[in-house]
Motif scaffolding. Sequence first.
Motif, PDB file in Angstrom:
ATOM      1  N   ARG A  44       0.810  -1.218   0.000  1.00 36.59           N
ATOM      2  CA  ARG A  44       0.000   0.000   0.000  1.00 36.59           C
ATOM      3  C   ARG A  44       0.846   1.271   0.000  1.00 36.59           C
ATOM      4  O   ARG A  44       0.312   2.373  -0.028  1.00 36.59           O
ATOM      5  CB  ARG A  44      -0.943  -0.002   1.197  1.00 36.59           C
ATOM      6  CG  ARG A  44      -1.958  -1.129   1.088  1.00 36.59           C
ATOM      7  CD  ARG A  44      -2.944  -1.118   2.206  1.00 36.59           C
ATOM      8  NE  ARG A  44      -3.859  -2.247   2.048  1.00 36.59           N
ATOM      9  CZ  ARG A  44      -4.764  -2.586   2.925  1.00 36.59           C
ATOM     10  NH1 ARG A  44      -4.912  -1.886   4.037  1.00 36.59           N
ATOM     11  NH2 ARG A  44      -5.554  -3.620   2.719  1.00 36.59           N
ATOM     12  N   VAL A  85       2.963   4.326  -1.201  1.00 35.92           N
ATOM     13  CA  VAL A  85       3.016   5.185  -2.377  1.00 35.92           C
ATOM     14  C   VAL A  85       4.390   5.848  -2.388  1.00 35.92           C
ATOM     15  O   VAL A  85       4.763   6.528  -1.424  1.00 35.92           O
ATOM     16  CB  VAL A  85       1.910   6.268  -2.333  1.00 35.92           C
ATOM     17  CG1 VAL A  85       2.025   7.208  -3.513  1.00 35.92           C
ATOM     18  CG2 VAL A  85       0.531   5.621  -2.282  1.00 35.92           C
ATOM     19  N   GLU A  88       2.219  11.070  -7.294  1.00 37.97           N
ATOM     20  CA  GLU A  88       1.072  10.538  -6.543  1.00 37.97           C
ATOM     21  C   GLU A  88       1.002  11.153  -5.148  1.00 37.97           C
ATOM     22  O   GLU A  88      -0.083  11.461  -4.646  1.00 37.97           O
ATOM     23  CB  GLU A  88       1.149   9.013  -6.445  1.00 37.97           C
ATOM     24  CG  GLU A  88       0.894   8.305  -7.765  1.00 37.97           C
ATOM     25  CD  GLU A  88       0.971   6.796  -7.614  1.00 37.97           C
ATOM     26  OE1 GLU A  88       0.292   6.253  -6.717  1.00 37.97           O
ATOM     27  OE2 GLU A  88       1.723   6.174  -8.382  1.00 37.97           O
ATOM     28  N   ILE A 114      -2.052  13.380  -3.494  1.00 38.85           N
ATOM     29  CA  ILE A 114      -2.686  13.145  -2.191  1.00 38.85           C
ATOM     30  C   ILE A 114      -2.743  14.452  -1.410  1.00 38.85           C
ATOM     31  O   ILE A 114      -3.779  14.816  -0.854  1.00 38.85           O
ATOM     32  CB  ILE A 114      -1.938  12.057  -1.387  1.00 38.85           C
ATOM     33  CG1 ILE A 114      -2.051  10.696  -2.078  1.00 38.85           C
ATOM     34  CG2 ILE A 114      -2.467  11.982   0.052  1.00 38.85           C
ATOM     35  CD1 ILE A 114      -1.130   9.625  -1.504  1.00 38.85           C
ATOM     36  N   ASP A 139      -4.750  13.161   5.359  1.00 39.14           N
ATOM     37  CA  ASP A 139      -5.437  12.162   4.541  1.00 39.14           C
ATOM     38  C   ASP A 139      -6.557  12.813   3.747  1.00 39.14           C
ATOM     39  O   ASP A 139      -6.969  13.928   4.035  1.00 39.14           O
ATOM     40  CB  ASP A 139      -5.961  11.001   5.398  1.00 39.14           C
ATOM     41  CG  ASP A 139      -7.017  11.429   6.388  1.00 39.14           C
ATOM     42  OD1 ASP A 139      -8.151  11.720   5.954  1.00 39.14           O
ATOM     43  OD2 ASP A 139      -6.713  11.485   7.582  1.00 39.14           O
ATOM     44  N   ARG A 152      -6.154   7.541   1.198  1.00 40.24           N
ATOM     45  CA  ARG A 152      -4.803   7.944   0.785  1.00 40.24           C
ATOM     46  C   ARG A 152      -4.284   8.873   1.880  1.00 40.24           C
ATOM     47  O   ARG A 152      -5.006   9.757   2.327  1.00 40.24           O
ATOM     48  CB  ARG A 152      -4.824   8.661  -0.556  1.00 40.24           C
ATOM     49  CG  ARG A 152      -5.316   7.776  -1.694  1.00 40.24           C
ATOM     50  CD  ARG A 152      -5.393   8.501  -3.017  1.00 40.24           C
ATOM     51  NE  ARG A 152      -6.231   9.680  -2.876  1.00 40.24           N
ATOM     52  CZ  ARG A 152      -6.080  10.795  -3.587  1.00 40.24           C
ATOM     53  NH1 ARG A 152      -5.135  10.896  -4.497  1.00 40.24           N
ATOM     54  NH2 ARG A 152      -6.879  11.823  -3.403  1.00 40.24           N
ATOM     55  N   ALA A 168      -1.811   4.252   0.363  1.00 38.49           N
ATOM     56  CA  ALA A 168      -3.131   4.281  -0.271  1.00 38.49           C
ATOM     57  C   ALA A 168      -3.717   2.875  -0.283  1.00 38.49           C
ATOM     58  O   ALA A 168      -2.991   1.882  -0.355  1.00 38.49           O
ATOM     59  CB  ALA A 168      -3.036   4.816  -1.694  1.00 38.49           C
TER      60      ALA A 168
END
Length: 168
Positions: free
Chosen positions: A6, A8, A13, A17, A78, A99, A159
């Motif tokens: 999970r 990232v 990316e 987020i 988040d 995320r 994520a």
Amino acid sequence: MRRKDREVTAIDEIKQILKDSHVIHSGFRTDDYPYVVPTNFGYDFNDDNNLTLYIHGAPVGTKRELIQKDGRMGFEIDDGGQLMVPKDPKQNTPSFAYRSVMGYGDAELVEDPEIKKHALQVILAHETGQKLSDFDVSEKTIEYVGIIKIAVKSYTAKAHGGDDPEFK
């Protein structure tokens, strides 16, 4: 990070987020227990992708007093997440898509008017989706507002879900 599946790591990316998130949960050190406070935030990445966070608030208060004693702090950001309901409840249990970016750094109280102005523009641009140059921050606001600059030392991003075909 326990769940490497999970994690990232792509900087684009991670930036997405941060762009999609609007509340930072900042944890400050006390003598007994952590003091955690949610606020809006803004952020900058320099050319080396080092992250700087900015938060604002009153020019006096608990978080400012704690930073004066010890600026080391942790944070969590988040995107709010979303419940993932299974298409077939007999086959799967609900889950949660999210995320997040978490880390720690050194917080400092900003007094320099130019840095305060930049921080306010960064926060406003992030919260509204407009450009920094769209905001002319008044001298009165700059004088009054308390700005905290966080030089992030380390962060990770994570994520989960949202595109799993087993869920609606």
